[in-house]
Design a protein around this motif. Structure first.
Motif, PDB file in Angstrom:
ATOM      1  N   UNK A 148       1.412  43.652  69.620  1.00  0.00           N
ATOM      2  CA  UNK A 148       2.355  44.002  68.374  1.00  0.00           C
ATOM      3  C   UNK A 148       1.431  44.064  67.366  1.00  0.00           C
ATOM      4  N   UNK A 149       0.400  42.989  67.183  1.00  0.00           N
ATOM      5  CA  UNK A 149      -0.533  42.783  66.198  1.00  0.00           C
ATOM      6  C   UNK A 149      -1.437  43.862  66.141  1.00  0.00           C
ATOM      7  N   UNK A 150      -2.042  44.334  67.386  1.00  0.00           N
ATOM      8  CA  UNK A 150      -2.790  45.354  67.511  1.00  0.00           C
ATOM      9  C   UNK A 150      -2.198  46.706  67.172  1.00  0.00           C
ATOM     10  N   UNK A 151      -1.296  47.048  68.000  1.00  0.00           N
ATOM     11  CA  UNK A 151      -0.658  48.455  67.773  1.00  0.00           C
ATOM     12  C   UNK A 151       0.209  48.648  66.712  1.00  0.00           C
ATOM     13  N   UNK A 152       0.547  47.689  65.911  1.00  0.00           N
ATOM     14  CA  UNK A 152       1.455  47.945  64.683  1.00  0.00           C
ATOM     15  C   UNK A 152       0.711  48.719  63.664  1.00  0.00           C
ATOM     16  N   UNK A 153      -0.664  48.604  63.595  1.00  0.00           N
ATOM     17  CA  UNK A 153      -1.481  49.427  62.395  1.00  0.00           C
ATOM     18  C   UNK A 153      -1.108  50.620  62.270  1.00  0.00           C
ATOM     19  N   UNK A 158       1.690  54.999  59.109  1.00  0.00           N
ATOM     20  CA  UNK A 158       2.671  56.157  58.806  1.00  0.00           C
ATOM     21  C   UNK A 158       3.311  56.078  57.669  1.00  0.00           C
ATOM     22  N   UNK A 159       3.753  54.626  57.209  1.00  0.00           N
ATOM     23  CA  UNK A 159       4.160  54.304  56.186  1.00  0.00           C
ATOM     24  C   UNK A 159       3.310  54.834  54.976  1.00  0.00           C
ATOM     25  N   UNK A 160       2.164  54.240  55.150  1.00  0.00           N
ATOM     26  CA  UNK A 160       1.159  54.558  54.059  1.00  0.00           C
ATOM     27  C   UNK A 160       0.754  56.092  53.983  1.00  0.00           C
ATOM     28  N   UNK A 161       0.906  56.904  54.837  1.00  0.00           N
ATOM     29  CA  UNK A 161       0.649  58.208  54.825  1.00  0.00           C
ATOM     30  C   UNK A 161       1.747  58.885  54.060  1.00  0.00           C
ATOM     31  N   UNK A 205       0.401  44.525  57.634  1.00  0.00           N
ATOM     32  CA  UNK A 205       1.370  45.558  56.795  1.00  0.00           C
ATOM     33  C   UNK A 205       0.420  46.221  55.930  1.00  0.00           C
ATOM     34  N   UNK A 206      -0.096  45.475  55.125  1.00  0.00           N
ATOM     35  CA  UNK A 206      -1.006  45.843  53.970  1.00  0.00           C
ATOM     36  C   UNK A 206      -2.141  46.664  54.309  1.00  0.00           C
ATOM     37  N   UNK A 207      -2.863  46.166  55.525  1.00  0.00           N
ATOM     38  CA  UNK A 207      -3.948  46.739  56.243  1.00  0.00           C
ATOM     39  C   UNK A 207      -3.328  48.308  56.481  1.00  0.00           C
ATOM     40  N   UNK A 211      -4.831  51.973  55.967  1.00  0.00           N
ATOM     41  CA  UNK A 211      -5.285  52.853  56.733  1.00  0.00           C
ATOM     42  C   UNK A 211      -4.441  54.282  56.430  1.00  0.00           C
ATOM     43  N   UNK A 212      -3.182  54.251  56.407  1.00  0.00           N
ATOM     44  CA  UNK A 212      -2.555  55.487  56.226  1.00  0.00           C
ATOM     45  C   UNK A 212      -3.086  56.234  55.044  1.00  0.00           C
ATOM     46  N   UNK A 213      -3.265  55.434  53.887  1.00  0.00           N
ATOM     47  CA  UNK A 213      -3.575  56.088  52.835  1.00  0.00           C
ATOM     48  C   UNK A 213      -4.973  56.944  52.784  1.00  0.00           C
ATOM     49  N   UNK A 214      -5.730  56.211  53.523  1.00  0.00           N
ATOM     50  CA  UNK A 214      -7.286  56.699  53.912  1.00  0.00           C
ATOM     51  C   UNK A 214      -7.389  57.752  54.701  1.00  0.00           C
ATOM     52  N   UNK A 215      -6.462  57.721  55.645  1.00  0.00           N
ATOM     53  CA  UNK A 215      -6.392  58.851  56.891  1.00  0.00           C
ATOM     54  C   UNK A 215      -5.930  60.330  56.045  1.00  0.00           C
ATOM     55  N   UNK A 216      -5.096  59.974  54.978  1.00  0.00           N
ATOM     56  CA  UNK A 216      -4.306  61.205  54.354  1.00  0.00           C
ATOM     57  C   UNK A 216      -5.350  61.864  53.426  1.00  0.00           C
TER      58      UNK A 216
END
Length: 588
Positions: A148-153, A158-161, A205-207, A211-216
């Motif tokens: 869960x720790x690894x995959x939750x990012x 998605x939330x960040x995007x 969660x914040x990381x 990541x979502x922001x950065x990918x977008x």
């Protein structure tokens, strides 16, 4: 990520083809008119060409042909000269980037800043490959909690995007880069100081949001500040930045291996704050705002100043500004005309598009790439590679190999096509996974065999399925549904990545590692059969051509532009043969 790369290549290809098609059209029209008016003289090289403003080259007005009868028709007045044609994109762009060599250093600087932002995601993948097992041992986590720790990012990304679109539209891309970096910093601080699993996940969660922001925003920013003729090369810096970040994460894991395990993973995570801090400084004091966002906020003067810095001297900045405004107006028109019903309740042709696009997005993650990258240390431990120094060397080598293959892959797509490269990629992945599985099933394990299999796997993945997982969706959807369809495929890709990465240890415990790699090999074989059946060749095809392909396959013409088949006729239509009628209709 690859959307802007492919779109720019397609636009250049279409402009070249339009120029050639228009010249051929003029020749065909002249031939048809010659056969239609046999009694009149044919156009000659001495005929006065008609210019775009309706006057002849000597300044006189072009005569309008009488329409009473054939014999009164002056064909010379109808002659169309190829020289009178002006490409809509080249008429006033002679001083544009296509005719000027080189790119201003300022563009490289801005693209490099955005590429640095992409390194943050790669760093998280690379550093967690080493830190994951240390976190599990230090906190006594079960396999499920570690998964869960690894995959939750991916889930938090998605939330960040989703959040990024609101922040970007309101405050601009510079602020968005700052928000993404602050998300990384805050998340890393929480994880470094965490003494419980709950705080560790809260930091995650914040990381993930960062990541979502950065990918977008990374690829978006590069595409909006780059000259069109060089956009494809520069947008790829975002993908390169991700893989550079992976290599840096592997190296950081090697540097801190000699520290006590309880502190080593904290130092590894803390190192990840360096790039976000630099990114905050760059966003505040170095990076410029996107000219497109400035136009959106009616700040045209500032947009002109930015465009001037982003293009060589002599470039027609005013025309570039007008083109941005026209593109934004076209996007608003399409968005207002087509809603989500086109995706949720698709026509047969759109359904075929979605099968290919969503299938490609799922296939990229079902091949197991994210899961394997995050758990490489677990795989090496199981294969008998226990020394941390050896693990770090192999990890760094695999990261560099994957990075190198990205540079090799791009020209191969245009040379051999998408389908062949996808088939070669999946065939190589199947072979590599079978090699790894066979070693885990063997009585005596051979670590060299596992490393060889992993090297083959990451190489062939990067030569096809990796980048094509983004390229193909961007090339098959028609313009009216393209933005929404690509958003849907990206969402499904991230959700699939979350599911695969969050279940690898459970699957390995259930099937054994040999069984898990055999399962991945069978999955890749199924993916290969799917692409053999459904994947069309998109090399050199326009969006309109792909729409026509799916319309024919699905026997659905609803996605094609309507053709006026009115019954208006004239007395001379009977004189045109069937072949000429069809040619004229196509030309019109």
């Amino acid at each position: 990520l690859w959307d802007h790369v492919v779109q720019d290549s397609r636009e250049q290809h279409q402009r070249t083809r339009q120029n050639a098609n228009c010249k051929n059209m003029f020749k065909r029209v002249n031939e048809l008119l010659s056969s239609y008016y046999p009694a009149t003289t044919t156009a000659s090289e001495d005929a006065t060409p008609i210019s775009n403003n309706g006057t002849s080259s000597n300044g006189s007005s072009a005569a309008s042909p009488p329409s009473s009868s054939k014999k009164e028709m002056d064909y010379g007045a109808l002659a169309i000269s190829e020289q009178s044609y002006r490409s809509p994109t080249s008429s006033s762009r002679s001083s544009g980037a296509e005719d000027l060599s080189g790119i201003p250093p300022y563009v490289f600087l801005m693209a490099g800043c955005a590429g640095l932002n992409s390194c943050n995601l790669g760093f998280d993948i690379g550093v967690n490959t080493d830190a994951g097992i240390l976190v599990q041992n230090a906190m006594g986590l079960s396999d499920i909690r570690l998964e869960l720790f690894m995959g939750s990012i991916n889930l938090f990304a998605i939330v960040g995007a989703i959040m990024s679109s609101r922040i970007t539209n309101r405050y601009g891309l510079r602020v968005s880069f700052g928000v993404a970096s602050i998300g990384f910093i805050l998340g890393i601080l929480l994880m470094v100081q965490s003494q419980s699993y709950a705080i560790l996940m809260f930091g995650r969660v914040f990381v993930g949001i960062g990541v979502g922001f950065g990918l977008t925003i990374g690829p978006m920013y590069i595409s909006e500040i780059s000259p069109k003729s060089h956009r494809g090369k520069l947008v790829s810096w975002a993908e390169i930045g991700v893989n550079i970040g992976i290599v840096i994460g592997f190296i950081v894991g090697f540097l801190f291996y000699q520290f006590p395990p309880d502190r080593a993973w904290r130092y590894m995570f803390a190192t990840g704050m360096i790039m976000p801090v630099i990114m905050v400084f760059l966003a505040c004091f170095v990076m410029t705002e996107s000219p497109r966002w400035l136009v959106q906020k009616n700040r045209e003067e500032e947009a002109l100043a930015v465009l001037k810095r982003l293009h060589p001297p002599g470039y027609n900045i005013q025309e570039e500004l007008e083109e941005i405004m026209d593109d934004m107006e076209e996007e608003r028109r399409i968005n207002s005309r087509v809603g989500w019903d086109a995706i949720l309740f698709p026509s047969p042709a759109v359904k075929k598009m979605l099968i290919v696009g969503i299938g490609t997005a799922i296939a990229q993650q079902m091949s197991g790439i994210d899961a394997i990258q995050y758990y490489l240390v677990f795989i090496m431990e199981e294969a008998g590679i226990h020394g941390h120094v050896h693990q770090a060397i192999f990890l760094t080598g695999l990261g560099l190999l994957k990075l190198a293959c990205i540079f090799i892959a791009a020209p191969l797509f245009d040379k051999f096509g998408r389908r062949p490269m996808m088939f070669v990629s999946l065939s190589g992945c199947i072979l590599a996974l079978l090699v790894i599985a066979s070693d885990f099933f063997a009585v005596v394990s051979n670590p060299t065999k596992v490393i060889t299999g992993l090297a083959i796997y990451v190489s062939f993945f990067s030569l096809g399925l990796g980048p094509l997982g983004w390229v193909i969706p961007s090339e098959i959807f028609s313009t009216t549904i393209r933005a929404k369809a690509i958003s849907t495929t990206t969402l499904i890709n991230r959700l699939t990545g979350t599911a695969i990465t969050s279940s690898i240890l459970t699957m390995a415990n259930w099937l054994s590692w040999g069984g898990y790699f055999l399962f991945l090999a069978c999955t890749c074989l199924g993916i290969l059969m799917f692409f053999v059946t459904f994947l069309p060749e998109t090399k050199g095809k326009s969006l309109e051509e792909m729409a026509h392909h799916f319309a024919v396959v699905a026997n659905d013409k609803s996605i094609l532009l309507p053709v006026d088949n009115g019954n208006d006729t004239n007395e001379n239509e009977a004189d045109i043969g069937p072949e000429s009628k069809e040619s004229v209709q196509l030309l019109l």
